[in-house]
Design a protein around this motif. Sequence first.
Motif, PDB file in Angstrom:
ATOM      1  N   UNK A 171       6.135 -22.100   1.847  1.00 14.42           N
ATOM      2  CA  UNK A 171       5.703 -21.082   0.895  1.00 14.42           C
ATOM      3  C   UNK A 171       6.663 -19.906   0.939  1.00 14.42           C
ATOM      4  N   UNK A 172       6.777 -19.243  -0.199  1.00 12.73           N
ATOM      5  CA  UNK A 172       7.591 -18.050  -0.354  1.00 12.73           C
ATOM      6  C   UNK A 172       6.672 -16.932  -0.808  1.00 12.73           C
ATOM      7  N   UNK A 173       6.812 -15.789  -0.157  1.00  8.57           N
ATOM      8  CA  UNK A 173       6.078 -14.599  -0.588  1.00  8.57           C
ATOM      9  C   UNK A 173       7.065 -13.452  -0.699  1.00  8.57           C
ATOM     10  N   UNK A 174       6.953 -12.703  -1.774  1.00  5.06           N
ATOM     11  CA  UNK A 174       7.752 -11.503  -1.981  1.00  5.06           C
ATOM     12  C   UNK A 174       6.786 -10.346  -2.126  1.00  5.06           C
ATOM     13  N   UNK A 175       7.063  -9.263  -1.430  1.00  2.00           N
ATOM     14  CA  UNK A 175       6.175  -8.110  -1.514  1.00  2.00           C
ATOM     15  C   UNK A 175       6.953  -6.817  -1.477  1.00  2.00           C
ATOM     16  N   UNK A 176       6.419  -5.805  -2.137  1.00  2.00           N
ATOM     17  CA  UNK A 176       7.041  -4.488  -2.117  1.00  2.00           C
ATOM     18  C   UNK A 176       6.669  -3.756  -0.843  1.00  2.00           C
ATOM     19  N   UNK A 177       7.638  -3.034  -0.323  1.00  2.00           N
ATOM     20  CA  UNK A 177       7.456  -2.129   0.803  1.00  2.00           C
ATOM     21  C   UNK A 177       7.852  -0.743   0.311  1.00  2.00           C
ATOM     22  N   UNK A 178       7.457   0.299   1.007  1.00  2.00           N
ATOM     23  CA  UNK A 178       7.998   1.608   0.639  1.00  2.00           C
ATOM     24  C   UNK A 178       9.522   1.584   0.852  1.00  2.00           C
ATOM     25  N   UNK A 179      10.269   1.627  -0.225  1.00  2.00           N
ATOM     26  CA  UNK A 179      11.724   1.638  -0.124  1.00  2.00           C
ATOM     27  C   UNK A 179      12.382   0.284  -0.006  1.00  2.00           C
ATOM     28  N   UNK A 180      11.677  -0.796  -0.337  1.00  2.00           N
ATOM     29  CA  UNK A 180      12.316  -2.104  -0.242  1.00  2.00           C
ATOM     30  C   UNK A 180      11.390  -3.257  -0.561  1.00  2.00           C
ATOM     31  N   UNK A 181      11.817  -4.430  -0.108  1.00  2.00           N
ATOM     32  CA  UNK A 181      11.096  -5.679  -0.372  1.00  2.00           C
ATOM     33  C   UNK A 181      11.071  -6.485   0.911  1.00  2.00           C
ATOM     34  N   UNK A 216       4.077 -24.447  12.694  1.00  2.00           N
ATOM     35  CA  UNK A 216       5.304 -24.048  11.989  1.00  2.00           C
ATOM     36  C   UNK A 216       5.710 -22.646  12.339  1.00  2.00           C
ATOM     37  N   UNK A 217       6.387 -21.998  11.402  1.00  2.00           N
ATOM     38  CA  UNK A 217       6.839 -20.624  11.635  1.00  2.00           C
ATOM     39  C   UNK A 217       6.785 -19.826  10.343  1.00  2.00           C
ATOM     40  N   UNK A 218       6.821 -18.510  10.523  1.00  2.54           N
ATOM     41  CA  UNK A 218       6.913 -17.575   9.416  1.00  2.54           C
ATOM     42  C   UNK A 218       8.097 -16.678   9.681  1.00  2.54           C
ATOM     43  N   UNK A 219       8.972 -16.532   8.688  1.00  2.00           N
ATOM     44  CA  UNK A 219      10.123 -15.645   8.792  1.00  2.00           C
ATOM     45  C   UNK A 219       9.936 -14.526   7.776  1.00  2.00           C
ATOM     46  N   UNK A 220       9.987 -13.285   8.263  1.00  2.00           N
ATOM     47  CA  UNK A 220       9.891 -12.099   7.411  1.00  2.00           C
ATOM     48  C   UNK A 220      11.262 -11.408   7.437  1.00  2.00           C
ATOM     49  N   UNK A 221      11.835 -11.196   6.279  1.00  2.22           N
ATOM     50  CA  UNK A 221      13.110 -10.453   6.178  1.00  2.22           C
ATOM     51  C   UNK A 221      12.877  -9.267   5.254  1.00  2.22           C
ATOM     52  N   UNK A 222      13.053  -8.061   5.800  1.00  2.00           N
ATOM     53  CA  UNK A 222      12.866  -6.843   5.021  1.00  2.00           C
ATOM     54  C   UNK A 222      14.217  -6.327   4.562  1.00  2.00           C
ATOM     55  N   UNK A 223      14.304  -5.961   3.292  1.00  2.00           N
ATOM     56  CA  UNK A 223      15.529  -5.414   2.722  1.00  2.00           C
ATOM     57  C   UNK A 223      15.220  -4.067   2.100  1.00  2.00           C
ATOM     58  N   UNK A 224      16.044  -3.088   2.378  1.00  3.84           N
ATOM     59  CA  UNK A 224      15.858  -1.748   1.821  1.00  3.84           C
ATOM     60  C   UNK A 224      16.711  -1.604   0.563  1.00  3.84           C
ATOM     61  N   UNK A 225      16.210  -0.803  -0.395  1.00  2.63           N
ATOM     62  CA  UNK A 225      16.991  -0.588  -1.618  1.00  2.63           C
ATOM     63  C   UNK A 225      18.329  -0.013  -1.231  1.00  2.63           C
TER      64      UNK A 225
END
Length: 138
Positions: A76-86, A129-138
Motif C-alpha cells: 500500500x501507498x499512503x501520501x499525507x500532508x505534514x506542516x511544511x511537507x509530505x 512486513x514493514x512500513x517505510x515512512x519518508x518525510x520530505x519538506x517543501x
Amino acid sequence: MELPPATPHDARPPQVSVDFEGAPGCIAEARETAVTFLGHHAPRAPHARHTFHDDVLLVVSELVTNAVRHAPGPLSLELGLLPGGIVVTVRDTNASAPRSRPPDRTGGRGWPIVQSLATRVRVVLRGDGKTVHAELAW
C-alpha cells in the motif's frame, strides 16, 4: 484518480491511501496517484527545472519499486500532508529492513536516493512486513 481539494473544515490534513497487488504495473499507478495528490495539495515552483514534486515522485517510485522487487504480495501507498511537507508511506509484506548495497546494472541506488531526498526516514518492522515512512519538506 480524482482527489477532493482540502477544505478548511477538514479535521486532519489531506491524505490518500491506495492498495496494490504488487505487480510491476503498480509503480506507474503509484506515480499517477502521487501526481494527482501533489497537484491538489503541494506548492509548485513554476520555473524550476527540478522541483519538490520531482523529489516526491522519485521517492514514491523507489519505495514502491523496492516493495515490488523484494516483498511478495500486496502493498500500500499512503501520501499525507505534514506542516511544511509530505510523508510518503509504503507498507509491504517483507519483514526485513531496507539496506544499501553496492550499485550495479540492476539496482542498488534506490535506498540511498530515498535517504538523501527525505528529511526523515523511519522503518517499522512488523511480523507480517514493514512500513517505510519518508518525510520530505517543501
